[in-house]
Design an enzyme around this catalytic site. Structure first.
Site, PDB file in Angstrom:
ATOM      1  N   SER A  26       7.043 -31.956 -52.235  1.00 44.51           N
ATOM      2  CA  SER A  26       7.958 -30.855 -51.921  1.00 44.51           C
ATOM      3  C   SER A  26       8.096 -29.933 -53.129  1.00 44.51           C
ATOM      4  CB  SER A  26       9.323 -31.452 -51.546  1.00 44.51           C
ATOM      5  OG  SER A  26      10.259 -30.426 -51.359  1.00 44.51           O
ATOM      6  N   CYS A  65      29.189 -38.888 -48.208  1.00 46.13           N
ATOM      7  CA  CYS A  65      30.535 -38.976 -47.650  1.00 46.13           C
ATOM      8  C   CYS A  65      30.446 -38.726 -46.155  1.00 46.13           C
ATOM      9  CB  CYS A  65      31.430 -37.937 -48.306  1.00 46.13           C
ATOM     10  SG  CYS A  65      33.166 -38.272 -48.098  1.00 46.13           S
TER      11      CYS A  65
END
Ligand SMILES: Cc1ncc(COP(=O)(O)O)c(C=O)c1O
Length: 385
Positions: free
Chosen positions: A199, A325
């Site tokens: 990437s 989260c």
């Protein structure tokens, strides 16, 4: 002072990459599939970039397929091989438990469609044991996918040994090299893999550009279908400017690989040693001797990782946690959990990943700031000092 120690998340674009991309955007608007002058000029841009990526990987030029980045390359490798080998009755896939979500979530999607999947364990140093792969292989195994370097702890996996084991049972081998390309030498033939993902934005190139290296003769189906782009392997008009940027970033990486690896590992090692010396109850996660040179993952006992990240950000220092989260609950890193670390390590760890712009002065600033921040947070929570 603002300091960026999160280069495994993404890196700033190199000036020469930006320059090339703007000039391509301005001047080379042709469609690389068009036969006329404008198209051929754009195709020339792609050819140059393909050669640059092939050179970096010591691959053949025709083996490089451009994609939109690491996530697409991983999807392409896994889904493409799964589709191509389905007819052979091989419906088993193997990966390590510490892969990036681009691999793990793709495995889950294929498992829902009837594929059997196995996730290999890692030891406390964050390395996959070749014996574990040998034990997991069956005659139905189509593909083994084990990352070259881990994004959270930086450990480098024994890819050549693992590829040999996969091949011995007739399976293909893919490695996600998104975090190793441009950090350590990546020679596709020495690695012995069949497919390799990279990437651009992890090595000073643009976001949304990457490549899948496909060894000549590898059985793989296209997952993006349409026109005959990329030799029928990935349909869609190429993002010419971003691919040009990837090419320049690859050349740049190749020219400075050795010097930059030495510079960054010296910076990283000093940072680590000083943190361990100056702050009690800290520990490094993962094998220190088998890592990419820019990454460290450190536990601070009694300090919640998210609080430390935010406190450091307020001091101008950008780091990351390995945790995500989700729906209001802190999920400890799947990598640290797979290593069998206790909760006080998995929830109290941050990753620092260095890159081209980092200097000794910046490390000094971190070493001044971090002990104060940790002490403050430990005092607040009444945790050990
Ligand atoms: C190991 C690894 N694989 C894949 C990816 C996904 O790459 P991209 O952001 O180009 O989709 C990342 C990026 O965080 C990564 O670290």
């Amino acid at each position: 002072m603002r300091v960026y120690f999160d280069h495994n998340a993404t890196t700033p674009i190199a000036p020469s990459v930006l320059e090339t991309m703007t000039s391509v955007l301005r001047a080379e608007f042709g469609n690389p599939s068009s036969i006329h002058h404008f198209g051929q000029r754009a195709k020339g841009v792609l050819d140059d970039a393909r050669t640059a990526v092939a050179d970096l990987l010591k691959a053949e030029v025709s083996e490089v397929v451009f994609t939109s980045g690491g996530t697409e390359s991983d999807n392409f490798a896994i889904r493409g091989v799964a589709e191509a080998l389905e007819v052979t009755g091989r419906r088993h896939l193997v990966a390590s438990a510490i892969e990036h979500e681009a691999v793990l979530t793709t495995f889950k999607a294929l498992a829902r469609r009837g594929w059997t999947t196995t996730l290999l364990p890692v030891d406390t140093s964050g390395i996959v044991a070749p014996e574990a792969l040998a034990a997991a292989m069956t005659d139905e195994t189509a593909l083994v996918s084990v990352m070259h370097a881990n994004n959270e702890i930086g450990t480098v996996q024994p890819v050549a040994d693992l590829a040999r084991i996969a091949h011995a049972r007739g399976a293909l081998f893919h490695t996600d090299a998104v975090q190793s390309v441009a950090k350590i030498p990546v020679d596709v033939r020495a690695l012995g893999a069949d497919l390799l993902s990279l990437s651009a934005h992890k090595f000073n190139g643009p976001k949304g550009a990457g490549a899948l290296w496909i060894k000549r003769g590898t059985r793989i189906a296209a997952i993006l279908t349409g026109g005959k782009h990329e030799r029928n392997r990935r349909a869609g008009t190429e993002n010419v400017a971003a691919i040009a940027g990837l090419g320049v970033a690859a050349t740049l990486a190749g020219t400075k690989l050795t010097t930059e690896a030495a510079r960054l590992s010296a910076l990283r090692d000093r940072l680590e040693n000083e943190v361990l010396a100056r702050i009690p109850h800290t520990a490094i996660n993962g094998a220190r001797d088998r890592r990419v040179p820019n990454t460290t993952n450190i536990s601070f006992e009694g300090v919640e990782a998210e609080s430390l990240l935010i406190a450091l950000d307020l001091e101008g220092v950008a780091v990351s946690t390995g945790s995500a989260c989700s729906s209001g609950t802190l999920e400890p890193s799947h990598v640290l959990r797979a290593m069998g670390l206790p909760t006080h390590r998995t929830q109290n760890s941050i990753r620092l990943s260095l890159g081209a712009g980092n200097t000794d002065e910046q490390v000094d600033y971190l070493l001044e700031t971090l002990p104060k921040v940790v002490e403050k947070l430990r005092a607040l929570t009444g945790a050990r000092r």
